[in-house]
Design a protein around this motif. Structure first.
Motif, short mmCIF file in Angstrom:
data_model
loop_
_atom_site.label_atom_id
_atom_site.label_comp_id
_atom_site.label_asym_id
_atom_site.label_seq_id
_atom_site.Cartn_x
_atom_site.Cartn_y
_atom_site.Cartn_z
N GLY A 131 0.97 -1.21 0.02
CA GLY A 131 0.12 -0.03 -0.05
C GLY A 131 0.73 1.14 -0.02
N GLU A 132 0.36 2.50 0.12
CA GLU A 132 0.89 3.72 0.31
C GLU A 132 1.76 3.65 1.14
OE1 GLU A 132 -0.53 8.21 0.27
OE2 GLU A 132 -1.83 6.89 -0.11
N GLY A 133 3.03 4.25 0.92
CA GLY A 133 4.18 4.28 1.90
C GLY A 133 5.08 3.11 2.10
N HIS A 134 4.71 1.83 1.24
CA HIS A 134 5.56 0.93 1.28
C HIS A 134 6.39 0.61 -0.13
CE1 HIS A 134 2.72 0.22 4.56
NE2 HIS A 134 3.63 -0.58 5.17
N GLN A 135 7.64 0.37 0.03
CA GLN A 135 8.19 0.22 -1.22
C GLN A 135 8.73 -1.23 -1.26
OE1 GLN A 135 8.90 2.57 -3.28
NE2 GLN A 135 7.38 3.85 -2.08
N PRO A 136 8.62 -1.76 -2.40
CA PRO A 136 9.40 -3.21 -2.90
C PRO A 136 10.86 -3.30 -2.71
CG PRO A 136 8.77 -2.03 -4.75
CD PRO A 136 8.43 -0.97 -3.69
N ARG A 137 11.25 -4.25 -2.34
CA ARG A 137 12.68 -4.54 -2.33
C ARG A 137 13.27 -4.61 -3.59
NH1 ARG A 137 10.78 -9.13 0.73
NH2 ARG A 137 11.79 -10.46 -0.98
N GLY A 138 14.55 -4.33 -3.85
CA GLY A 138 15.10 -4.25 -5.08
C GLY A 138 15.25 -5.61 -5.87
N ASP A 139 15.22 -6.66 -4.85
CA ASP A 139 15.01 -8.22 -5.79
C ASP A 139 13.78 -8.70 -6.03
OD1 ASP A 139 14.30 -8.32 -3.03
OD2 ASP A 139 15.83 -9.95 -2.67
N GLU A 140 12.75 -7.84 -5.70
CA GLU A 140 11.38 -8.52 -6.27
C GLU A 140 10.97 -8.11 -7.62
OE1 GLU A 140 8.90 -8.53 -2.46
OE2 GLU A 140 9.60 -6.64 -2.71
N ASN A 141 10.17 -8.93 -8.10
CA ASN A 141 9.46 -8.27 -9.24
C ASN A 141 8.42 -7.63 -8.85
OD1 ASN A 141 10.74 -9.44 -11.42
ND2 ASN A 141 9.75 -11.44 -11.03
N VAL A 142 7.86 -6.63 -9.68
CA VAL A 142 6.65 -5.60 -9.30
C VAL A 142 5.95 -5.47 -10.61
CG1 VAL A 142 6.30 -3.32 -8.14
CG2 VAL A 142 8.41 -4.46 -7.44
N LEU A 143 4.60 -5.21 -10.31
CA LEU A 143 3.67 -4.59 -11.30
C LEU A 143 2.82 -3.73 -10.65
CD1 LEU A 143 2.88 -7.83 -13.45
CD2 LEU A 143 4.35 -6.23 -14.08
N GLY A 144 2.30 -2.88 -11.40
CA GLY A 144 1.36 -2.02 -10.69
C GLY A 144 1.66 -0.19 -10.98
N PRO A 145 1.22 0.52 -10.49
CA PRO A 145 -0.03 0.08 -9.45
C PRO A 145 -1.15 -0.40 -9.97
CG PRO A 145 0.31 2.53 -9.77
CD PRO A 145 1.41 1.92 -10.52
N GLY A 146 -2.02 -1.02 -9.26
CA GLY A 146 -3.35 -1.38 -9.28
C GLY A 146 -4.21 -0.80 -8.36
N THR A 147 -5.41 -1.07 -8.73
CA THR A 147 -6.56 -0.86 -7.73
C THR A 147 -7.49 -2.13 -7.24
OG1 THR A 147 -7.23 1.21 -8.91
CG2 THR A 147 -8.61 0.44 -7.41
N VAL A 148 -7.58 -2.23 -5.93
CA VAL A 148 -8.30 -3.30 -5.55
C VAL A 148 -9.49 -3.38 -5.69
CG1 VAL A 148 -8.98 -4.45 -3.01
CG2 VAL A 148 -6.70 -3.69 -3.38
N VAL A 149 -10.21 -4.14 -6.13
CA VAL A 149 -11.69 -4.11 -6.74
C VAL A 149 -12.43 -4.99 -5.90
CG1 VAL A 149 -11.16 -3.53 -9.09
CG2 VAL A 149 -11.21 -5.73 -8.63
N ASP A 150 -12.01 -6.06 -5.14
CA ASP A 150 -12.66 -7.11 -4.22
C ASP A 150 -11.78 -7.60 -3.07
OD1 ASP A 150 -15.29 -8.45 -3.69
OD2 ASP A 150 -13.94 -10.26 -3.71
N THR A 151 -12.42 -7.46 -1.97
CA THR A 151 -11.69 -8.35 -0.64
C THR A 151 -12.68 -9.28 -0.19
OG1 THR A 151 -10.63 -5.96 -0.43
CG2 THR A 151 -10.81 -7.65 1.46
N SER A 152 -12.10 -10.45 0.04
CA SER A 152 -12.87 -11.43 0.42
C SER A 152 -12.09 -12.20 1.59
CB SER A 152 -13.29 -12.44 -0.58
OG SER A 152 -14.04 -11.85 -1.45
#
Length: 383
Positions: A296-317
């Motif tokens: 989420g906002e304020g959290h950064q990926p690590r340099g050794d990760e694959n990253v896609l996005g940003p995207g929008t959450v459309v459903d939470t179950s």
């Protein structure tokens, strides 16, 4: 019950077996070896050919071409009653007018075997039902009836035991319990089990080896964990669990050749070379939902990760052990994400903007000419 093992290696061998019904090819040039003493599963959706294969092994159907071997013997033209095979069906097929003990002893009496009562009681003891030996099937629960059917099949000590969707009539909780019981019984008696099912969890829970079937052919065969972690086709990736598959274009390799670089909608995604089966620049990049972290906002990926996005959450179950998300990424479509519910974990609400991040080793790449939704079931499909 004394363990029974065929030391000759293979309990079942199919060589170029084909079955046609008119112009329809139900099983297409199938070659398969099932080792003696193993728990083997044929997994696939309705119409894939798995039940037709089982019926040919049992002798209830004859192949249009090819040969079938059981315990080192060619049985292609041998009638069903003369094959060293027993089948456990979903319907149990117990005799209602006979006691539990007599149901189990029925096959032994027909063969004029010795020590019928002792062997029948031994089989019932194996499935923990000896104390109900004098009851009738109607006085038993569904799970107990299924165990009687299993004891009746095991008592004859066949070279091969066929399980035809044996747990399909049970409720979810009992089915999961019976999965563990069947696996334990198979390990104890040492018989070869071939289990036909459309239930992915059932196949992965019980079998040593799974063959995923599609359109009469085997798409991939191997240990359950290997199929899940290293799918080689989009059908296997989608049918055995869930996968996120997105198109990309291979754009080079690392200097040491261990990593493939793929352009996915303008993002750079790295794939371990050992997890790529792509043969051209056009690829499908895949990652399982439980491997992805939502940032989420304020959290950064690590340099050794694959990253896609940003995207929008459309459903939470909320699903108990995990929270399941659907995230829409512009230009790439919708991703499934399973986040384990642990103390202090962040729950993202619909409308939240997030990044999708995962460790490079969890990424795989398939042939980009395949359909990304192959193997998925729609709301009107039957497994």
């Amino acid at each position: 019950m004394t363990a029974v093992r065929d030391e000759r290696g293979a309990a079942l061998e199919l060589a170029s077996v084909t079955k046609r019904f008119g112009d329809f090819v139900a099983v297409d040039d199938l070659t398969l070896t099932v080792p003696s003493g193993s728990f083997f599963a044929l997994l696939g959706p309705s119409g894939c050919g798995k039940t037709t294969t089982l019926r040919m092994v049992a002798g209830l159907e004859q192949p249009s071409a090819g040969t079938i071997g059981l315990a080192g013997r060619d049985v292609t033209g041998v009638p069903a009653h003369r094959r060293p095979v027993n089948t456990v069906f979903q319907s149990y097929a117990l005799f209602p007018h006979l006691s539990v003990l007599e149901n189990v002893a029925f096959g032994l009496r027909r063969r004029r075997a010795r020590q019928v009562r002792e062997r029948a009681l031994e089989a019932l003891d194996l499935v923990e039902l000896a104390h109900l030996a004098q009851r009738r099937p109607a006085q038993l629960s569904g799970g107990q009836q299924q165990r009687v059917a299993l004891a009746r099949a095991v008592v004859n000590r066949p070279a091969l035991l066929l399980l035809d969707e044996p747990l399909g009539a049970l409720d979810l909780k009992l089915r999961r319990h019976m999965q563990l019981e069947l696996k334990a019984i198979q390990a104890e008696v040492g018989l070869t089990f071939v289990h036909v099912t459309h239930d992915q969890e059932e196949a992965m829970t019980m079998a040593d080896t799974v063959a995923v079937m599609n359109h009469g052919r085997i798409e991939q065969l191997g240990p359950p964990a290997d199929l899940y972690e290293h799918p080689r086709t989009a059908f296997v990736a989608n049918f055995l669990g869930q996968s996120n598959l997105v198109p990309g274009r291979a754009a080079g390799s690392s200097a040491d050749g261990t990593t493939l670089g793929v352009d996915v909608g303008g993002a750079w995604v790295r794939v371990p070379a050992v997890r790529s089966v792509a043969s051209s620049q056009r690829v499908l990049v895949g990652v399982r939902p439980e491997k992805i972290r939502l940032l989420g906002e304020g959290h950064q990926p690590r340099g050794d990760e694959n990253v896609l996005g940003p995207g929008t959450v459309v459903d939470t179950s909320f699903a108990g052990v995990s929270t399941q998300y659907q995230v829409e990424v512009a230009g790439l479509g919708r991703f499934g994400v399973f986040a384990q519910n642990v103390g202090g974990s962040t729950v993202h609400a619909p409308g939240d903007r997030v990044l999708l991040a995962w460790d490079v080793p969890y990424t795989f790449a398939l042939d980009g000419h395949e359909e990304s939704d192959a193997g998925t079931l729609g709301p009107d499909d039957e497994p």
